[in-house]
Design an enzyme around this catalytic site. Structure first.
Site, PDB file in Angstrom:
ATOM      1  N   ARG A 119      -0.699  -8.600   0.451  1.00 12.55           N
ATOM      2  CA  ARG A 119      -1.493  -8.940  -0.744  1.00 12.55           C
ATOM      3  C   ARG A 119      -2.846  -8.197  -0.712  1.00 12.55           C
ATOM      4  O   ARG A 119      -3.059  -7.227  -1.427  1.00 12.55           O
ATOM      5  CB  ARG A 119      -1.698 -10.472  -0.809  1.00 12.55           C
ATOM      6  CG  ARG A 119      -2.226 -10.969  -2.149  1.00 12.55           C
ATOM      7  CD  ARG A 119      -3.712 -10.832  -2.346  1.00 12.55           C
ATOM      8  NE  ARG A 119      -4.515 -11.506  -1.340  1.00 12.55           N
ATOM      9  CZ  ARG A 119      -5.828 -11.363  -1.244  1.00 12.55           C
ATOM     10  NH1 ARG A 119      -6.492 -10.566  -2.067  1.00 12.55           N
ATOM     11  NH2 ARG A 119      -6.505 -11.984  -0.283  1.00 12.55           N
ATOM     12  N   ASP A 120      -3.731  -8.612   0.150  1.00 12.25           N
ATOM     13  CA  ASP A 120      -5.066  -8.002   0.175  1.00 12.25           C
ATOM     14  C   ASP A 120      -4.956  -6.525   0.533  1.00 12.25           C
ATOM     15  O   ASP A 120      -5.714  -5.690   0.033  1.00 12.25           O
ATOM     16  CB  ASP A 120      -5.930  -8.729   1.220  1.00 12.25           C
ATOM     17  CG  ASP A 120      -7.415  -8.589   0.956  1.00 12.25           C
ATOM     18  OD1 ASP A 120      -7.776  -8.003  -0.080  1.00 12.25           O
ATOM     19  OD2 ASP A 120      -8.209  -9.060   1.778  1.00 12.25           O
ATOM     20  N   HIS A 177     -12.241 -14.380   7.087  1.00 13.89           N
ATOM     21  CA  HIS A 177     -11.523 -13.273   6.433  1.00 13.89           C
ATOM     22  C   HIS A 177     -12.501 -12.097   6.468  1.00 13.89           C
ATOM     23  O   HIS A 177     -13.392 -11.983   5.629  1.00 13.89           O
ATOM     24  CB  HIS A 177     -11.194 -13.714   5.001  1.00 13.89           C
ATOM     25  CG  HIS A 177     -10.527 -12.698   4.152  1.00 13.89           C
ATOM     26  ND1 HIS A 177      -9.168 -12.690   3.909  1.00 13.89           N
ATOM     27  CD2 HIS A 177     -11.009 -11.657   3.444  1.00 13.89           C
ATOM     28  CE1 HIS A 177      -8.857 -11.703   3.094  1.00 13.89           C
ATOM     29  NE2 HIS A 177      -9.965 -11.043   2.796  1.00 13.89           N
ATOM     30  N   HIS A 213     -13.548  -8.277   6.476  1.00 10.79           N
ATOM     31  CA  HIS A 213     -13.320  -6.849   6.229  1.00 10.79           C
ATOM     32  C   HIS A 213     -14.097  -6.073   7.301  1.00 10.79           C
ATOM     33  O   HIS A 213     -15.168  -6.489   7.733  1.00 10.79           O
ATOM     34  CB  HIS A 213     -13.740  -6.480   4.805  1.00 10.79           C
ATOM     35  CG  HIS A 213     -12.761  -6.988   3.784  1.00 10.79           C
ATOM     36  ND1 HIS A 213     -11.789  -6.189   3.228  1.00 10.79           N
ATOM     37  CD2 HIS A 213     -12.557  -8.224   3.271  1.00 10.79           C
ATOM     38  CE1 HIS A 213     -11.051  -6.907   2.390  1.00 10.79           C
ATOM     39  NE2 HIS A 213     -11.496  -8.159   2.395  1.00 10.79           N
ATOM     40  N   CYS A 269     -11.112  -4.354  -1.532  1.00 11.79           N
ATOM     41  CA  CYS A 269     -11.086  -5.320  -2.635  1.00 11.79           C
ATOM     42  C   CYS A 269     -11.395  -4.552  -3.915  1.00 11.79           C
ATOM     43  O   CYS A 269     -12.358  -3.788  -3.953  1.00 11.79           O
ATOM     44  CB  CYS A 269     -12.102  -6.436  -2.414  1.00 11.79           C
ATOM     45  SG  CYS A 269     -12.240  -7.534  -3.837  1.00 11.79           S
ATOM     46  N   ASN A 295      -9.142  -5.329   5.662  1.00 10.98           N
ATOM     47  CA  ASN A 295      -9.389  -6.408   6.618  1.00 10.98           C
ATOM     48  C   ASN A 295      -9.310  -5.870   8.027  1.00 10.98           C
ATOM     49  O   ASN A 295      -8.709  -4.827   8.267  1.00 10.98           O
ATOM     50  CB  ASN A 295      -8.305  -7.475   6.490  1.00 10.98           C
ATOM     51  CG  ASN A 295      -8.606  -8.439   5.399  1.00 10.98           C
ATOM     52  OD1 ASN A 295      -8.067  -8.325   4.309  1.00 10.98           O
ATOM     53  ND2 ASN A 295      -9.481  -9.373   5.668  1.00 10.98           N
TER      54      ASN A 295
END
Ligand SMILES: CC(C)(COP(=O)([O-])OP(=O)([O-])OC[C@H]1O[C@@H](n2cnc3c(N)ncnc32)[C@H](O)[C@@H]1OP(=O)([O-])[O-])[C@@H](O)C(=O)NCCC(=O)NCCSC(=O)C[C@@](C)(O)CC(=O)[O-]
Length: 347
Positions: A39-40, A243, A245, A276, A285
């Site tokens: 996803r990310d 979370h 990055h 993002c 990430n």
């Protein structure tokens, strides 16, 4: 190797902390990774990724022992085109009993689309559901929230309250995210109280856990410590995840600090995939391989994710996307494999 119990000494205390009662012994076996690569990691890719590649990525991740894999989003395809087709992915990917496959949901429309998908694809008795979890997301600043979801933080929380309630009524677990916990690309330095208020609101609406997003990757170990210290007595540490990055290469140091504060859940992305769409310049990430290497210890639980297998998935997806592997551990292991096979050939 890391020692099994990690404790910050007085020398290492983040500035301004007079007592450090929240520094505690952590059993590293309790640490959980939420894999967010599908996803990310993929939402920011410039080229269209065929659903078959996304499905293969999830299937390969399943085989590594990762048991919490965020697989997509029910968001507007006009806003994030790469996440179109999440319904198809949910219905075609392999599912491991006991694993969780959350999908991001920004509003009631997204939840209804997910519920329709679940209803249209009933699973046989005893089989794992397509998913048992959604993730809702807000931000610490209005500016980021506007850029990401076209509404203020207060408006997003009001919207998510109904989403969380309905999801739970349908038996779905709800995870929450707060973005820009340190620096907002539009509003600058963020007041920790804004992060705390947003996280408390998400927990208040029934999120079982809130993942704190360092969207721009600007935290360092000291700022991480001061941020988490400021939440003491206000937010239950066992319900927080980080979370991180890795834009400035500080994510592992921030994980070490977070562990010392009792945080045991970390989001990570295989191959360091991602960025993002609403945080220009942010990189992916922290790489899952790097986190696993960082946490490795002499006796791993039998069901722990396997570093070599995760690294192989990182290599594979980097090749599929025609991008360099952003995991330093992944690259080191690939180089070692190549050296060993050359040595074996010439022996
Ligand atoms: C929230 C909206 C939809 C508001 O967007 P909006 O434009 O205000 O929505 P709207 O309600 O006015 O609807 C506009 C159009 O979108 C459609 N629509 C409306 N909702 C949906 C939906 N759920 N799924 C599919 N379509 C939807 C709706 O039907 C309509 O379609 P049209 O009539 O024009 O054809 C939009 O801003 C959006 O989708 N944003 C998502 C942004 C996003 O996914 N960002 C990345 C994830 S967050 C992140 O990466 C941070 C995180 C979690 O990783 C942590 C960190 O690192 O910080």
């Amino acid at each position: 190797m890391l020692c099994r119990n990690f404790r910050l000494t007085k020398l290492h205390r983040p500035q301004g902390l007079r007592s450090y009662s929240s520094a505690q012994n952590i059993n590293l076996s309790d640490i959980r990774i939420v894999e967010v690569g599908p996803r990310d990691g993929l939402q920011n890719e410039k080229t269209v990724i065929p659903p078959a590649v996304k499905i293969e990525l999830i299937n390969r991740l399943n085989r590594t022992g990762l048991r919490h894999i965020e697989v997509g989003s029910f968001v507007s395809p006009k806003w994030v085109p790469q996440m179109a087709g999440t319904a198809e992915i949910l219905t075609k990917m392999e599912r491991v009993p006991g694993s969780h496959y959350p999908v991001l949901v920004p509003n009631m429309k997204g939840l209804e689309m997910l519920l329709r998908t679940l209803e249209a694809h009933p699973v046989p008795a005893g089989a794992p559901p397509l998913t048992d979890e959604i993730a809702v997301f807000t931000a610490a600043t209005d500016a980021f929230s506007q850029a990401n979801t076209n509404c203020t933080v207060a408006e997003s929380l009001a919207r998510l309250e109904g989403v969380a309630q309905k999801a739970r009524d349908h038996g779905l677990r709800v995870r929450g995210y707060v973005s820009v916990i340190d620096t907002c690309p539009y509003a600058g330095q963020v007041d920790p109280a804004q992060v705390k208020n947003a996280a408390a609101a998400l927990l208040g609406m029934g999120c079982y856990e809130v993942s704190l997003g360092d969207t721009t990757g600007t935290l360092n170990w000291l700022k991480t410590g001061n941020l988490l210290a400021s939440f003491r007595d206000a937010l239950p540490t066992h319900k927080l995840a980080m979370h991180l990055h890795d834009t400035f290469g500080q994510a592992l140091a921030n994980i070490a600090t977070s562990v010392s504060f009792g945080v045991t859940t970390f989001d990570a992305s295989v191959g360091g995939l991602g960025g993002c769409p609403y945080s220009p310049g942010a990189t992916g990430n922290v790489a899952t391989e790097d986190v696993l290497y960082f946490l490795q210890r002499p006796s791993l639980p039998a069901d722990a994710p396997d570093l070599a297998s995760v690294a192989a998935v990182g290599e594979w997806i980097s090749q599929q996307l025609d991008r360099p592997n952003a995991s330093r551990t992944g690259k080191a292991l690939a180089a070692r494999r190549e050296r060993d096979s050359t040595a074996a050939e010439s022996a």
